[in-house]
Scaffold this motif. Structure first.
Motif, PDB file in Angstrom:
ATOM      1  N   LEU A 186      50.944  24.414  21.739  1.00 30.88           N
ATOM      2  CA  LEU A 186      51.084  25.661  21.008  1.00 30.88           C
ATOM      3  C   LEU A 186      49.694  26.236  20.802  1.00 30.88           C
ATOM      4  N   SER A 187      49.423  27.362  21.453  1.00 25.71           N
ATOM      5  CA  SER A 187      48.096  27.976  21.385  1.00 25.71           C
ATOM      6  C   SER A 187      48.030  28.961  20.231  1.00 25.71           C
ATOM      7  N   MET A 188      47.022  28.829  19.440  1.00 25.76           N
ATOM      8  CA  MET A 188      46.795  29.731  18.321  1.00 25.76           C
ATOM      9  C   MET A 188      45.596  30.618  18.647  1.00 25.76           C
ATOM     10  N   LEU A 192      45.498  35.331  15.038  1.00 23.88           N
ATOM     11  CA  LEU A 192      46.477  34.822  14.096  1.00 23.88           C
ATOM     12  C   LEU A 192      45.843  34.385  12.782  1.00 23.88           C
ATOM     13  N   PHE A 200      52.202  33.861   9.415  1.00 28.60           N
ATOM     14  CA  PHE A 200      51.598  32.862  10.296  1.00 28.60           C
ATOM     15  C   PHE A 200      52.590  31.737  10.598  1.00 28.60           C
ATOM     16  N   HIS A 201      53.218  31.236   9.538  1.00 24.53           N
ATOM     17  CA  HIS A 201      54.169  30.153   9.734  1.00 24.53           C
ATOM     18  C   HIS A 201      55.392  30.619  10.528  1.00 24.53           C
ATOM     19  N   THR A 204      54.500  30.944  14.172  1.00 24.72           N
ATOM     20  CA  THR A 204      54.329  29.602  14.740  1.00 24.72           C
ATOM     21  C   THR A 204      55.672  28.961  15.065  1.00 24.72           C
ATOM     22  N   GLN A 207      57.264  30.588  18.197  1.00 23.52           N
ATOM     23  CA  GLN A 207      56.662  30.122  19.443  1.00 23.52           C
ATOM     24  C   GLN A 207      57.122  28.695  19.782  1.00 23.52           C
ATOM     25  N   LEU A 208      57.148  27.850  18.762  1.00 21.98           N
ATOM     26  CA  LEU A 208      57.552  26.468  18.987  1.00 21.98           C
ATOM     27  C   LEU A 208      59.006  26.390  19.427  1.00 21.98           C
ATOM     28  N   TRP A 225      59.299  24.224   8.894  1.00 21.66           N
ATOM     29  CA  TRP A 225      57.900  23.947   8.580  1.00 21.66           C
ATOM     30  C   TRP A 225      57.837  23.021   7.382  1.00 21.66           C
ATOM     31  N   ARG A 229      51.088  24.931   2.972  1.00 23.05           N
ATOM     32  CA  ARG A 229      50.853  26.213   3.605  1.00 23.05           C
ATOM     33  C   ARG A 229      49.365  26.563   3.517  1.00 23.05           C
TER      34      ARG A 229
END
Length: 231
Positions: A186-188, A192, A200-201, A204, A207-208, A225, A229
């Motif tokens: 997973l590229s950040m 972001l 943000f969460h 994420t 994408q996951l 999640w 945080r």
């Protein structure tokens, strides 16, 4: 002038044993007198026979076919046939042949086979292993989905008679789903880092989830999640 009364009907007429090409019948003799019985079987193929016993084995039938069987008693002087008693029955379908697992993924097994001789209506597929599934198909192939990666499975295919009442013997094959060797990355991006914590969460998790769906199609899952945080 001579004459005969009509024999009574037989009673307790049952089909007690079934094979792919035969039906075994039993019944109780009628009250009064009789000399013999006339047996008829009507279906894709037909059969006629005379017996003096209270049972009969009708052979040479078509696998998977449904038949109407009738039994009539004949008078003692052989002159008069009594009313018949009827039952419906199906021969057992033959086994499928050439069952092969032709393709595997981490979560699926694709099977093909050749149709049995005789008649059938559909197939029952059973896959047992770390997880189990049962399905019905009318084609000579099936893709079994939502299996567990890297597990061994026993798969059975059975044909069902043309009228849907009689199950044939199954043919089995063994196969394994592929082990998952995928590395999930997973590229950040730096952009972001300026996003609000909740956004943000959420991004994420989206994408996951997309990555997991690509790697394990057909698998049901939930992504949540856990942990602290980012402030």
């Amino acid at each position: 002038v001579k004459g005969s009364t009509k024999p009574e009907k037989v009673t307790n007429f049952m089909i007690t044993n079934i094979t792919t090409t035969s039906l075994f019948l039993t019944w109780t003799a009628p009250t009064g007198l009789h000399s013999r019985y006339i047996i008829t079987a009507a279906g894709a193929s037909s059969a006629n026979m005379n017996v003096t016993t209270d049972y009969a084995n009708i052979t040479g039938l078509t696998p998977g076919e449904n038949y109407i069987i009738s039994v009539s008693a004949v008078s003692y002087d052989e002159m008069t046939v009594g009313d018949s008693l009827q039952r419906k029955g199906s021969t057992r379908p033959e086994k499928v042949t050439s069952l092969i697992i032709t393709n595997t993924t981490a979560t699926s097994l694709f099977l093909t086979w050749a149709a049995p001789t005789g008649l059938y209506s559909y197939y029952i597929i059973d896959a047992t292993g770390a997880s189990s599934t049962t399905m019905n198909v009318t084609t000579n192939s099936v893709n079994i989905l939502q299996l567990i990666p890297g597990e061994n499975y026993s798969v059975r295919v059975s044909a069902v008679s043309y009228d849907g009442t009689t199950l044939g013997d199954s043919v089995a094959a063994k196969g394994s789903t592929r082990k998952s060797s995928a590395i999930l990355r997973l590229s950040m991006f730096s952009s972001l880092l300026d996003i609000d914590g909740s956004d943000f969460h959420n991004l994420t998790l989206v994408q996951l989830k997309n990555i997991i769906q690509e790697q394990f199609p057909g698998v049901k899952f939930t992504v949540t999640w856990k942990g602290s945080r980012r402030s």
